[in-house]
Motif scaffolding. Structure first.
Motif, PDB file in Angstrom:
ATOM      1  N   LEU A  82       0.891  -1.315  -0.237  1.00 53.40           N
ATOM      2  CA  LEU A  82       0.011  -0.069  -0.092  1.00 53.40           C
ATOM      3  C   LEU A  82       0.830   1.229  -0.064  1.00 53.40           C
ATOM      4  O   LEU A  82       0.685   2.265  -0.254  1.00 53.40           O
ATOM      5  N   ARG A  83       2.071   1.053   0.584  1.00 55.84           N
ATOM      6  CA  ARG A  83       3.024   2.310   0.469  1.00 55.84           C
ATOM      7  C   ARG A  83       3.863   2.382  -0.782  1.00 55.84           C
ATOM      8  O   ARG A  83       4.935   3.132  -0.705  1.00 55.84           O
ATOM      9  N   GLY A  84       3.623   1.420  -1.655  1.00 59.38           N
ATOM     10  CA  GLY A  84       4.428   1.392  -2.909  1.00 59.38           C
ATOM     11  C   GLY A  84       5.782   0.655  -2.697  1.00 59.38           C
ATOM     12  O   GLY A  84       6.438   1.160  -3.746  1.00 59.38           O
ATOM     13  N   ARG A  85       6.098  -0.041  -1.967  1.00 57.71           N
ATOM     14  CA  ARG A  85       7.505  -0.567  -1.792  1.00 57.71           C
ATOM     15  C   ARG A  85       7.692  -1.843  -2.181  1.00 57.71           C
ATOM     16  O   ARG A  85       8.967  -2.197  -2.590  1.00 57.71           O
ATOM     17  N   ILE A  86       6.713  -2.838  -2.349  1.00 56.81           N
ATOM     18  CA  ILE A  86       6.903  -3.785  -3.008  1.00 56.81           C
ATOM     19  C   ILE A  86       5.762  -4.511  -4.025  1.00 56.81           C
ATOM     20  O   ILE A  86       4.803  -3.936  -4.166  1.00 56.81           O
ATOM     21  N   GLN A  87       6.095  -5.362  -4.784  1.00 59.20           N
ATOM     22  CA  GLN A  87       5.193  -5.806  -6.111  1.00 59.20           C
ATOM     23  C   GLN A  87       5.517  -7.196  -6.296  1.00 59.20           C
ATOM     24  O   GLN A  87       6.530  -7.851  -5.765  1.00 59.20           O
ATOM     25  N   LEU A  88       4.599  -7.892  -6.926  1.00 56.59           N
ATOM     26  CA  LEU A  88       4.756  -9.308  -7.318  1.00 56.59           C
ATOM     27  C   LEU A  88       5.488  -9.142  -8.835  1.00 56.59           C
ATOM     28  O   LEU A  88       4.961  -8.330  -9.623  1.00 56.59           O
ATOM     29  N   GLU A  89       6.486 -10.110  -9.259  1.00 56.29           N
ATOM     30  CA  GLU A  89       6.980 -10.311 -10.519  1.00 56.29           C
ATOM     31  C   GLU A  89       5.875 -10.453 -11.326  1.00 56.29           C
ATOM     32  O   GLU A  89       4.698 -10.849 -11.095  1.00 56.29           O
ATOM     33  N   GLY A  90       5.791 -10.125 -12.829  1.00 58.45           N
ATOM     34  CA  GLY A  90       4.994 -10.251 -13.676  1.00 58.45           C
ATOM     35  C   GLY A  90       4.296 -11.753 -13.821  1.00 58.45           C
ATOM     36  O   GLY A  90       5.179 -12.702 -13.569  1.00 58.45           O
ATOM     37  N   GLY A  91       3.294 -12.009 -14.302  1.00 59.11           N
ATOM     38  CA  GLY A  91       2.502 -13.418 -14.518  1.00 59.11           C
ATOM     39  C   GLY A  91       3.274 -14.219 -15.357  1.00 59.11           C
ATOM     40  O   GLY A  91       3.271 -15.287 -15.632  1.00 59.11           O
ATOM     41  N   GLY A  92       3.583 -13.207 -16.631  1.00 58.83           N
ATOM     42  CA  GLY A  92       4.235 -13.807 -17.791  1.00 58.83           C
ATOM     43  C   GLY A  92       3.223 -14.521 -18.561  1.00 58.83           C
ATOM     44  O   GLY A  92       1.867 -14.498 -18.337  1.00 58.83           O
ATOM     45  N   MET A  93       3.516 -14.946 -19.448  1.00 62.80           N
ATOM     46  CA  MET A  93       2.672 -15.728 -20.669  1.00 62.80           C
ATOM     47  C   MET A  93       1.888 -17.008 -20.139  1.00 62.80           C
ATOM     48  O   MET A  93       0.444 -17.306 -20.491  1.00 62.80           O
ATOM     49  N   ARG A  94       2.497 -17.437 -19.159  1.00 64.07           N
ATOM     50  CA  ARG A  94       1.660 -18.738 -18.516  1.00 64.07           C
ATOM     51  C   ARG A  94       0.817 -18.551 -17.479  1.00 64.07           C
ATOM     52  O   ARG A  94       0.373 -19.239 -16.951  1.00 64.07           O
ATOM     53  N   ARG A  95       0.642 -17.137 -17.260  1.00 66.43           N
ATOM     54  CA  ARG A  95      -0.239 -16.757 -16.025  1.00 66.43           C
ATOM     55  C   ARG A  95      -0.025 -17.536 -14.745  1.00 66.43           C
ATOM     56  O   ARG A  95      -0.993 -18.161 -14.329  1.00 66.43           O
ATOM     57  N   LYS A  96       1.046 -17.281 -14.216  1.00 67.32           N
ATOM     58  CA  LYS A  96       1.364 -17.849 -12.796  1.00 67.32           C
ATOM     59  C   LYS A  96       0.261 -17.429 -12.017  1.00 67.32           C
ATOM     60  O   LYS A  96      -0.156 -16.311 -11.941  1.00 67.32           O
ATOM     61  N   ARG A 214     -14.262  -1.174  -5.189  1.00 64.90           N
ATOM     62  CA  ARG A 214     -14.636   0.261  -4.263  1.00 64.90           C
ATOM     63  C   ARG A 214     -14.603   0.318  -2.956  1.00 64.90           C
ATOM     64  O   ARG A 214     -14.770   1.424  -2.359  1.00 64.90           O
ATOM     65  N   MET A 215     -14.215  -0.704  -2.363  1.00 63.59           N
ATOM     66  CA  MET A 215     -13.870  -0.586  -1.006  1.00 63.59           C
ATOM     67  C   MET A 215     -12.506   0.181  -0.641  1.00 63.59           C
ATOM     68  O   MET A 215     -11.383  -0.143  -1.358  1.00 63.59           O
ATOM     69  N   ASP A 216     -12.360   0.837   0.336  1.00 61.65           N
ATOM     70  CA  ASP A 216     -10.974   1.282   0.864  1.00 61.65           C
ATOM     71  C   ASP A 216      -9.949   0.007   0.734  1.00 61.65           C
ATOM     72  O   ASP A 216     -10.206  -0.960   1.804  1.00 61.65           O
ATOM     73  N   LYS A 217      -8.674   0.013   0.240  1.00 65.05           N
ATOM     74  CA  LYS A 217      -7.947  -1.095   0.293  1.00 65.05           C
ATOM     75  C   LYS A 217      -7.687  -1.485   1.801  1.00 65.05           C
ATOM     76  O   LYS A 217      -7.485  -2.660   2.126  1.00 65.05           O
ATOM     77  N   LYS A 218      -7.323  -0.420   2.451  1.00 68.66           N
ATOM     78  CA  LYS A 218      -6.570  -0.735   3.851  1.00 68.66           C
ATOM     79  C   LYS A 218      -7.753  -1.394   4.738  1.00 68.66           C
ATOM     80  O   LYS A 218      -7.571  -2.584   5.499  1.00 68.66           O
ATOM     81  N   MET A 219      -8.991  -0.834   4.591  1.00 71.75           N
ATOM     82  CA  MET A 219     -10.192  -1.404   5.166  1.00 71.75           C
ATOM     83  C   MET A 219     -10.508  -2.971   4.790  1.00 71.75           C
ATOM     84  O   MET A 219     -10.783  -3.620   5.938  1.00 71.75           O
ATOM     85  N   LEU A 220     -10.475  -3.092   3.512  1.00 70.40           N
ATOM     86  CA  LEU A 220     -10.575  -4.350   3.103  1.00 70.40           C
ATOM     87  C   LEU A 220      -9.580  -5.287   3.557  1.00 70.40           C
ATOM     88  O   LEU A 220      -9.898  -6.510   4.079  1.00 70.40           O
ATOM     89  N   SER A 221      -8.446  -4.979   3.714  1.00 65.67           N
ATOM     90  CA  SER A 221      -7.347  -5.719   4.212  1.00 65.67           C
ATOM     91  C   SER A 221      -7.419  -6.052   5.758  1.00 65.67           C
ATOM     92  O   SER A 221      -7.273  -7.174   6.284  1.00 65.67           O
ATOM     93  N   LEU A 222      -7.770  -5.170   6.437  1.00 60.69           N
ATOM     94  CA  LEU A 222      -8.271  -5.004   7.918  1.00 60.69           C
ATOM     95  C   LEU A 222      -9.345  -6.262   8.075  1.00 60.69           C
ATOM     96  O   LEU A 222      -9.030  -7.116   9.237  1.00 60.69           O
ATOM     97  N   ILE A 223     -10.327  -6.268   7.328  1.00 60.17           N
ATOM     98  CA  ILE A 223     -11.385  -7.218   7.641  1.00 60.17           C
ATOM     99  C   ILE A 223     -10.846  -8.578   7.431  1.00 60.17           C
ATOM    100  O   ILE A 223     -11.156  -9.498   8.222  1.00 60.17           O
ATOM    101  N   TRP A 272      -3.783  -9.229  -2.850  1.00 60.81           N
ATOM    102  CA  TRP A 272      -4.460 -10.411  -3.110  1.00 60.81           C
ATOM    103  C   TRP A 272      -3.898 -11.753  -2.724  1.00 60.81           C
ATOM    104  O   TRP A 272      -4.438 -12.462  -2.408  1.00 60.81           O
ATOM    105  N   ALA A 273      -2.473 -11.561  -3.060  1.00 61.20           N
ATOM    106  CA  ALA A 273      -1.811 -12.829  -2.872  1.00 61.20           C
ATOM    107  C   ALA A 273      -1.736 -13.309  -1.330  1.00 61.20           C
ATOM    108  O   ALA A 273      -1.672 -14.202  -0.848  1.00 61.20           O
ATOM    109  N   VAL A 274      -1.590 -11.964  -0.451  1.00 61.36           N
ATOM    110  CA  VAL A 274      -1.724 -12.326   0.901  1.00 61.36           C
ATOM    111  C   VAL A 274      -2.960 -13.085   1.534  1.00 61.36           C
ATOM    112  O   VAL A 274      -2.971 -13.836   2.199  1.00 61.36           O
ATOM    113  N   PHE A 275      -4.134 -12.380   0.788  1.00 61.85           N
ATOM    114  CA  PHE A 275      -5.396 -13.039   1.006  1.00 61.85           C
ATOM    115  C   PHE A 275      -5.422 -14.417   0.584  1.00 61.85           C
ATOM    116  O   PHE A 275      -6.111 -15.311   1.591  1.00 61.85           O
ATOM    117  N   GLU A 276      -5.027 -14.838  -0.418  1.00 64.86           N
ATOM    118  CA  GLU A 276      -4.999 -16.028  -1.017  1.00 64.86           C
ATOM    119  C   GLU A 276      -4.195 -17.085   0.084  1.00 64.86           C
ATOM    120  O   GLU A 276      -4.597 -18.264   0.256  1.00 64.86           O
TER     121      GLU A 276
END
Length: 280
Positions: A82-96, A214-223, A272-276
């Motif tokens: 949420l603070r723009g420090r990390i991300q996931l690598e691209g999914g690539g053609m095989r859609r990991k 449309r939900m606030d991302k931090k509130m969604l994560s909190l729940i 989303w990966a954390v939720f998963e």
């Protein structure tokens, strides 16, 4: 009109203007003070989860809760994305899928939060990068790999509690348990917790939206992470039976989402990966 009368009239016109300017500057200063106060009590996702889990008078989390430790590490990852420090690598053609993709550092600029910056340093130094699931395990110290134990974030609950003491939300006390004494952190400012609980309740009741994006991302994560940490029930305890049933039904709808599909729509892949990771 004489010069003397002219000067007097000018003074009468200028004096109210000066008073208005003083009032405006006073309002501005008051607004600035209010903003400073809001910033001083602005809580991180980790602090919110801990606050929901703490017993108000006793000042500690339930001894039976073995979920909050990993839940707090999930919060660390979400805060960093949420603070723009990390991300996931691209999914690539095989859609990991989300849990097979590695976490990469987008920006190594310090966040100003000691726990977040410690985790960020670990991620920056790790090569090759690791998945979200692995990072939750490493940061929790729940790994069989002795080489990864150095990534464990230690004394997280105590450090978060001290942050909340500094923000005036908790206080510090001692409590005896037969043969040993522990440091506890009872609630000091009940308004902060009451406000937090109200916001969580409203998010799934009066302010509910069927579109998760449309939900606030931090509130969604909190729940989602409060549920994973087994502390969400504390926010819903004061509800009537009818409202409780509606709230839990809506929370379940969030937990049953296809997170891979949601990530394809709007990004925020790490969240989303954390939720998963916690849905497995």
């Amino acid at each position: 009109m004489s010069d003397g009368q002219l000067v007097q009239r000018r003074r009468k016109v200028e004096e109210p203007t000066a008073e208005k300017n003083d009032e405006a500057s006073g309002d501005s200063a008051q607004s600035s003070d209010q903003e400073d106060n809001d910033k001083g009590t602005r809580l991180t996702l980790m602090e919110q989860i801990l606050l929901l889990g703490l017993k108000d008078r006793e000042g500690y989390t339930s001894f039976w809760n073995d979920c909050i430790s990993s839940g707090l590490r999930g919060c660390v990852l979400v805060e960093l994305v949420l603070r723009g420090r990390i991300q996931l690598e691209g999914g690539g053609m095989r859609r990991k899928n989300l849990l097979n993709r590695k976490v990469t550092v987008k920006s190594s600029e310090p966040t100003g939060d000691v726990i977040l910056d410690e985790a960020l340093r670990h991620m920056k130094e790790t090569n090759p990068p690791e998945t979200v699931t692995s990072w939750i395990e490493y940061l929790s110290g729940e790994t069989w790999n002795p080489l990864k134990l150095r990534y464990q974030l230690r004394n997280v609950r105590e450090r978060l509690a001290k942050n909340l003491v500094e923000k005036g939300v908790l206080t510090t006390d001692k409590q005896n348990f037969l043969l040993f004494e522990i440091t506890t952190h009872p609630l000091s400012d009940g308004n902060q917790k009451t406000k937090l609980i109200k916001e969580v309740q409203e998010a799934v009741l009066s302010k509910w939206t069927n579109d998760v994006h449309r939900m606030d991302k931090k509130m969604l994560s909190l729940i989602v992470l409060a549920h994973a940490s087994d502390v969400l029930e504390n926010a819903f305890a004061p509800l009537s039976d009818q409202d409780y049933e509606v709230a839990m039904k809506r929370v379940r709808s969030l937990l049953d989402l296809d997170y891979d599909q949601q990530a394809e729509k709007k990004g925020n892949d790490v969240m989303w990966a954390v939720f998963e990771a916690f849905s497995k």
